[in-house]
Design a protein around this motif. Structure first.
Motif, PDB file in Angstrom:
ATOM      1  N   SER A   4      19.983  -6.312   8.918  1.00 43.68           N
ATOM      2  CA  SER A   4      18.887  -5.855   7.874  1.00 43.68           C
ATOM      3  C   SER A   4      17.463  -6.460   8.378  1.00 43.68           C
ATOM      4  O   SER A   4      17.572  -7.400   9.355  1.00 43.68           O
ATOM      5  N   ALA A   5      16.563  -5.814   8.002  1.00 45.56           N
ATOM      6  CA  ALA A   5      15.102  -6.183   8.491  1.00 45.56           C
ATOM      7  C   ALA A   5      14.836  -7.436   7.774  1.00 45.56           C
ATOM      8  O   ALA A   5      14.920  -7.744   6.407  1.00 45.56           O
ATOM      9  N   GLY A   6      14.536  -8.574   8.325  1.00 44.84           N
ATOM     10  CA  GLY A   6      14.346  -9.972   7.728  1.00 44.84           C
ATOM     11  C   GLY A   6      12.830 -10.103   6.976  1.00 44.84           C
ATOM     12  O   GLY A   6      12.091  -9.195   7.311  1.00 44.84           O
ATOM     13  N   LEU A   7      12.836 -11.169   6.292  1.00 45.70           N
ATOM     14  CA  LEU A   7      11.516 -11.405   5.785  1.00 45.70           C
ATOM     15  C   LEU A   7      10.469 -11.597   6.566  1.00 45.70           C
ATOM     16  O   LEU A   7       9.227 -11.310   6.405  1.00 45.70           O
ATOM     17  N   SER A   8      10.762 -12.223   7.979  1.00 41.45           N
ATOM     18  CA  SER A   8       9.937 -12.444   8.928  1.00 41.45           C
ATOM     19  C   SER A   8       9.057 -11.237   9.791  1.00 41.45           C
ATOM     20  O   SER A   8       8.516 -11.188  10.362  1.00 41.45           O
ATOM     21  N   GLU A   9       9.954  -9.952   9.428  1.00 42.17           N
ATOM     22  CA  GLU A   9       9.749  -8.712  10.090  1.00 42.17           C
ATOM     23  C   GLU A   9       8.615  -8.097   9.540  1.00 42.17           C
ATOM     24  O   GLU A   9       8.664  -8.020   8.455  1.00 42.17           O
ATOM     25  N   PRO A  10       7.858  -7.421  10.311  1.00 45.93           N
ATOM     26  CA  PRO A  10       6.689  -6.829   9.975  1.00 45.93           C
ATOM     27  C   PRO A  10       7.172  -5.480   8.860  1.00 45.93           C
ATOM     28  O   PRO A  10       8.085  -4.894   9.129  1.00 45.93           O
ATOM     29  N   LEU A  11       6.186  -5.209   8.187  1.00 49.84           N
ATOM     30  CA  LEU A  11       6.378  -3.753   7.239  1.00 49.84           C
ATOM     31  C   LEU A  11       5.978  -2.638   8.250  1.00 49.84           C
ATOM     32  O   LEU A  11       4.800  -2.794   8.861  1.00 49.84           O
ATOM     33  N   VAL A  12       6.627  -1.586   8.505  1.00 50.38           N
ATOM     34  CA  VAL A  12       6.496  -0.570   9.392  1.00 50.38           C
ATOM     35  C   VAL A  12       6.482   0.821   8.596  1.00 50.38           C
ATOM     36  O   VAL A  12       5.738   1.832   9.336  1.00 50.38           O
ATOM     37  N   THR A  13       7.039   0.890   7.678  1.00 48.12           N
ATOM     38  CA  THR A  13       7.166   2.342   7.209  1.00 48.12           C
ATOM     39  C   THR A  13       6.558   2.239   5.534  1.00 48.12           C
ATOM     40  O   THR A  13       6.613   1.416   5.117  1.00 48.12           O
ATOM     41  N   PRO A  14       5.984   3.402   5.173  1.00 43.33           N
ATOM     42  CA  PRO A  14       5.481   3.642   3.772  1.00 43.33           C
ATOM     43  C   PRO A  14       6.784   3.140   2.807  1.00 43.33           C
ATOM     44  O   PRO A  14       6.344   2.528   1.706  1.00 43.33           O
ATOM     45  N   ARG A  15       7.773   3.463   3.259  1.00 45.72           N
ATOM     46  CA  ARG A  15       9.104   3.108   2.206  1.00 45.72           C
ATOM     47  C   ARG A  15       9.204   1.589   1.981  1.00 45.72           C
ATOM     48  O   ARG A  15       9.326   1.097   0.972  1.00 45.72           O
ATOM     49  N   GLN A  16       8.904   0.913   3.144  1.00 47.96           N
ATOM     50  CA  GLN A  16       9.114  -0.714   3.072  1.00 47.96           C
ATOM     51  C   GLN A  16       7.905  -1.130   2.100  1.00 47.96           C
ATOM     52  O   GLN A  16       7.878  -2.069   1.333  1.00 47.96           O
ATOM     53  N   PHE A  17       6.790  -0.419   2.510  1.00 47.87           N
ATOM     54  CA  PHE A  17       5.568  -0.920   1.576  1.00 47.87           C
ATOM     55  C   PHE A  17       5.931  -0.786   0.454  1.00 47.87           C
ATOM     56  O   PHE A  17       5.716  -1.675  -0.663  1.00 47.87           O
ATOM     57  N   ASN A  29       7.763  -3.084  -1.640  1.00 44.08           N
ATOM     58  CA  ASN A  29       7.137  -4.349  -1.943  1.00 44.08           C
ATOM     59  C   ASN A  29       5.845  -4.370  -2.800  1.00 44.08           C
ATOM     60  O   ASN A  29       4.992  -5.450  -2.684  1.00 44.08           O
ATOM     61  N   ILE A  30       5.822  -3.289  -3.574  1.00 44.15           N
ATOM     62  CA  ILE A  30       4.446  -3.194  -4.803  1.00 44.15           C
ATOM     63  C   ILE A  30       4.782  -4.262  -5.447  1.00 44.15           C
ATOM     64  O   ILE A  30       5.742  -4.845  -5.936  1.00 44.15           O
ATOM     65  N   GLU A  31       3.462  -5.022  -5.670  1.00 45.84           N
ATOM     66  CA  GLU A  31       3.298  -6.250  -6.721  1.00 45.84           C
ATOM     67  C   GLU A  31       3.747  -7.503  -5.831  1.00 45.84           C
ATOM     68  O   GLU A  31       3.792  -8.526  -6.618  1.00 45.84           O
ATOM     69  N   ARG A  32       3.901  -7.592  -4.690  1.00 47.68           N
ATOM     70  CA  ARG A  32       4.137  -8.578  -3.917  1.00 47.68           C
ATOM     71  C   ARG A  32       2.973  -8.845  -2.910  1.00 47.68           C
ATOM     72  O   ARG A  32       2.058  -8.010  -2.725  1.00 47.68           O
ATOM     73  N   LEU A  74      -0.201  -6.050  -2.949  1.00 47.54           N
ATOM     74  CA  LEU A  74       0.099  -4.771  -2.597  1.00 47.54           C
ATOM     75  C   LEU A  74       0.201  -3.931  -4.135  1.00 47.54           C
ATOM     76  O   LEU A  74       0.922  -4.075  -5.023  1.00 47.54           O
ATOM     77  N   ALA A  75      -0.732  -2.924  -4.258  1.00 47.74           N
ATOM     78  CA  ALA A  75      -1.010  -2.529  -5.471  1.00 47.74           C
ATOM     79  C   ALA A  75      -0.352  -0.800  -5.623  1.00 47.74           C
ATOM     80  O   ALA A  75       0.056  -0.257  -6.513  1.00 47.74           O
ATOM     81  N   ALA A  76      -0.783  -0.062  -4.597  1.00 51.21           N
ATOM     82  CA  ALA A  76      -0.327   1.328  -4.450  1.00 51.21           C
ATOM     83  C   ALA A  76      -0.033   1.464  -2.935  1.00 51.21           C
ATOM     84  O   ALA A  76      -0.608   1.031  -1.953  1.00 51.21           O
ATOM     85  N   VAL A  77       1.054   2.685  -2.711  1.00 53.33           N
ATOM     86  CA  VAL A  77       1.140   2.997  -1.489  1.00 53.33           C
ATOM     87  C   VAL A  77       1.277   4.556  -1.496  1.00 53.33           C
ATOM     88  O   VAL A  77       1.685   5.205  -2.427  1.00 53.33           O
ATOM     89  N   SER A  78       0.711   5.187  -0.465  1.00 54.87           N
ATOM     90  CA  SER A  78       0.691   6.496  -0.236  1.00 54.87           C
ATOM     91  C   SER A  78       1.463   6.932   1.324  1.00 54.87           C
ATOM     92  O   SER A  78       1.801   5.978   2.074  1.00 54.87           O
ATOM     93  N   GLU A  79       1.628   8.057   1.627  1.00 59.47           N
ATOM     94  CA  GLU A  79       2.019   8.291   3.075  1.00 59.47           C
ATOM     95  C   GLU A  79       1.204   8.038   4.221  1.00 59.47           C
ATOM     96  O   GLU A  79       1.663   7.660   5.067  1.00 59.47           O
ATOM     97  N   THR A  80      -0.017   7.827   3.770  1.00 58.95           N
ATOM     98  CA  THR A  80      -1.284   7.582   4.888  1.00 58.95           C
ATOM     99  C   THR A  80      -1.919   6.368   5.039  1.00 58.95           C
ATOM    100  O   THR A  80      -2.338   5.803   5.708  1.00 58.95           O
ATOM    101  N   ASP A  81      -1.630   5.714   3.504  1.00 54.59           N
ATOM    102  CA  ASP A  81      -2.183   4.359   3.354  1.00 54.59           C
ATOM    103  C   ASP A  81      -1.807   3.577   2.102  1.00 54.59           C
ATOM    104  O   ASP A  81      -0.969   4.074   1.414  1.00 54.59           O
ATOM    105  N   PHE A  82      -2.100   2.356   2.240  1.00 54.52           N
ATOM    106  CA  PHE A  82      -1.892   1.462   0.860  1.00 54.52           C
ATOM    107  C   PHE A  82      -3.121   0.792   0.321  1.00 54.52           C
ATOM    108  O   PHE A  82      -4.243   0.746   0.782  1.00 54.52           O
TER     109      PHE A  82
END
Length: 155
Positions: free
Chosen positions: A73-86, A89-92, A108-116
């Motif tokens: 699994s992607a660990g806590l120390s791994e960077p966020l890379v996909t919009p789905r990962q972002f 993690n909304i509200e974190r 993190l308040a909102a996420v779209s396919e191109t930005d957050f």
């Protein structure tokens, strides 16, 4: 079909059956060491990794290709890379390093396919008068503008 394509098909076949999981990365070294990194909308369990490992390993022939397989699994120390990962993690609180070397930390308040969108909370000197004031600011950031984004772990 080559070895890499066969591994990719097996990973994608497994993920098609498990819509709660998604692929972060598949690496295959020149010595056929396969590493599959998964994430999930509700996290990834050891059983999820075992199921994925079995789906891949049991459908590859060790007589044809000698390989090693690691599914994790992607660990806590791994960077966020996909919009789905972002999105998961909304509200974190996350920390973001931009391409221009600016470092930002916010919720993190909102996420779209191109930005957050991050909510930044900080204190700054008052524009009029002495002292400081609390500021709450929203900042939209494109995925193309970031070097790395990490979830801030609090204990």
């Amino acid at each position: 079909m080559g070895f890499r394509e066969k591994v990719a098909d097996l990973v994608n076949g497994f993920l098609a059956e498990r819509e709660d999981l998604f692929l972060i990365e598949t690496k295959i070294s020149p010595s056929q060491d396969i590493t599959v990194v998964l994430d999930g909308d509700n996290g990834v369990t050891i059983q999820d990794c075992l199921d994925a490992s079995r789906a891949i390993e049991f459908n590859l022939d060790r007589e044809e290709e000698d390989f090693s397989l690691q599914v994790m699994s992607a660990g806590l120390s791994e960077p966020l890379v996909t919009p789905r990962q972002f999105r998961k993690n909304i509200e974190r609180e996350i920390e973001v390093w931009l391409n221009n070397d600016e470092e930002i930390k916010g919720e993190l308040a909102a996420v779209s396919e191109t930005d957050f969108t991050l909510i930044l909370r900080y204190r700054r000197p008052k524009i009029v008068g002495k002292g400081k004031e609390d500021v709450v600011e929203e900042r939209k950031i494109s995925y193309n503008d970031i070097k790395k984004a990490l979830v801030v772990v609090k204990f």
